[in-house]
Design a protein around this motif. Structure first.
Motif, short mmCIF file in Angstrom:
data_model
loop_
_atom_site.label_atom_id
_atom_site.label_comp_id
_atom_site.label_asym_id
_atom_site.label_seq_id
_atom_site.Cartn_x
_atom_site.Cartn_y
_atom_site.Cartn_z
N MET A 167 70.14 92.55 2.05
CA MET A 167 70.68 91.33 2.66
C MET A 167 71.36 90.45 1.61
N MET A 168 70.72 90.32 0.44
CA MET A 168 71.33 89.53 -0.64
C MET A 168 72.67 90.15 -1.06
N ASP B 190 76.77 88.73 -0.85
CA ASP B 190 77.54 88.70 -2.09
C ASP B 190 76.78 88.10 -3.27
N TYR B 191 75.48 88.41 -3.34
CA TYR B 191 74.64 87.98 -4.46
C TYR B 191 74.16 89.22 -5.22
N ASP B 192 74.08 89.09 -6.53
CA ASP B 192 73.45 90.10 -7.36
C ASP B 192 72.00 89.70 -7.54
N VAL B 193 71.12 90.68 -7.53
CA VAL B 193 69.70 90.44 -7.76
C VAL B 193 69.35 91.08 -9.09
N ALA B 194 68.74 90.31 -9.97
CA ALA B 194 68.35 90.82 -11.29
C ALA B 194 66.85 90.64 -11.48
N PHE B 195 66.25 91.62 -12.14
CA PHE B 195 64.84 91.56 -12.46
C PHE B 195 64.68 91.51 -13.96
N ASP B 196 63.73 90.73 -14.41
CA ASP B 196 63.40 90.67 -15.83
C ASP B 196 62.20 91.57 -16.05
N VAL C 141 61.56 101.17 -13.18
CA VAL C 141 62.74 100.33 -13.06
C VAL C 141 63.72 101.02 -12.14
N VAL C 142 64.12 100.34 -11.09
CA VAL C 142 65.06 100.90 -10.13
C VAL C 142 66.36 100.14 -10.25
N ALA C 143 67.44 100.84 -10.46
CA ALA C 143 68.75 100.21 -10.54
C ALA C 143 69.37 100.24 -9.17
N TRP C 144 69.62 99.10 -8.60
CA TRP C 144 70.16 98.98 -7.27
C TRP C 144 71.66 99.29 -7.28
#
Length: 129
Positions: free
Chosen positions: A75-76, A80-86, A109-112
């Protein structure tokens, strides 16, 4: 008196489950907030997000338990949003993962939307054709 680091830990969830719920809640909040900011009807939001209007209704009514992290990330992306994980390594004992469900590994770690296939490391010579 010490406080638990999160509301989910206060509710009795394990540390790893609390972190997962925190991320899911955060994504849920951002999707709902963006729909409200844009002033979309549920029908408009459903068309943009690629879901049904009843699904948007569940979202707007706060039914977090019906949405996976994957669905919220999609949905993000549609918004038009990028989701980043630290991701960072922390010091843990050898048996720290003993209480995690089967299938959970210490670092996943999953790369979307990306392909990160890499050749194995090592000393090998590339053969010339």
């Amino acid at each position: 008196m010490s406080q638990a680091p999160s509301v989910f830990e206060d509710l009795g969830f394990s540390s790893w489950e609390a972190k997962r719920l925190e991320k899911r809640s955060e994504l849920f909040y951002y999707v709902r907030t963006e729909i409200k900011r844009l002033g979309w009807t549920q029908k408009q939001a459903a068309a943009r997000l690629g879901v049904t209007q009843p699904r948007v209704s569940d979202l707007m009514r706060g039914r977090l338990h019906l949405f996976s992290i994957d669905m919220l990330m999609e949905m993000m992306d549609r918004l038009d949003y990028d989701v980043a994980f630290d991701v960072s390594r922390r010091a843990v004992s050898e048996d720290a993962w003993a209480d995690a469900p089967i299938g959970i590994v210490p670092l996943c770690v999953v790369a979307w939307g990306a392909n990160f296939h890499q050749e194995p490391h090592g000393d090998r010579e590339d053969s010339a054709a």
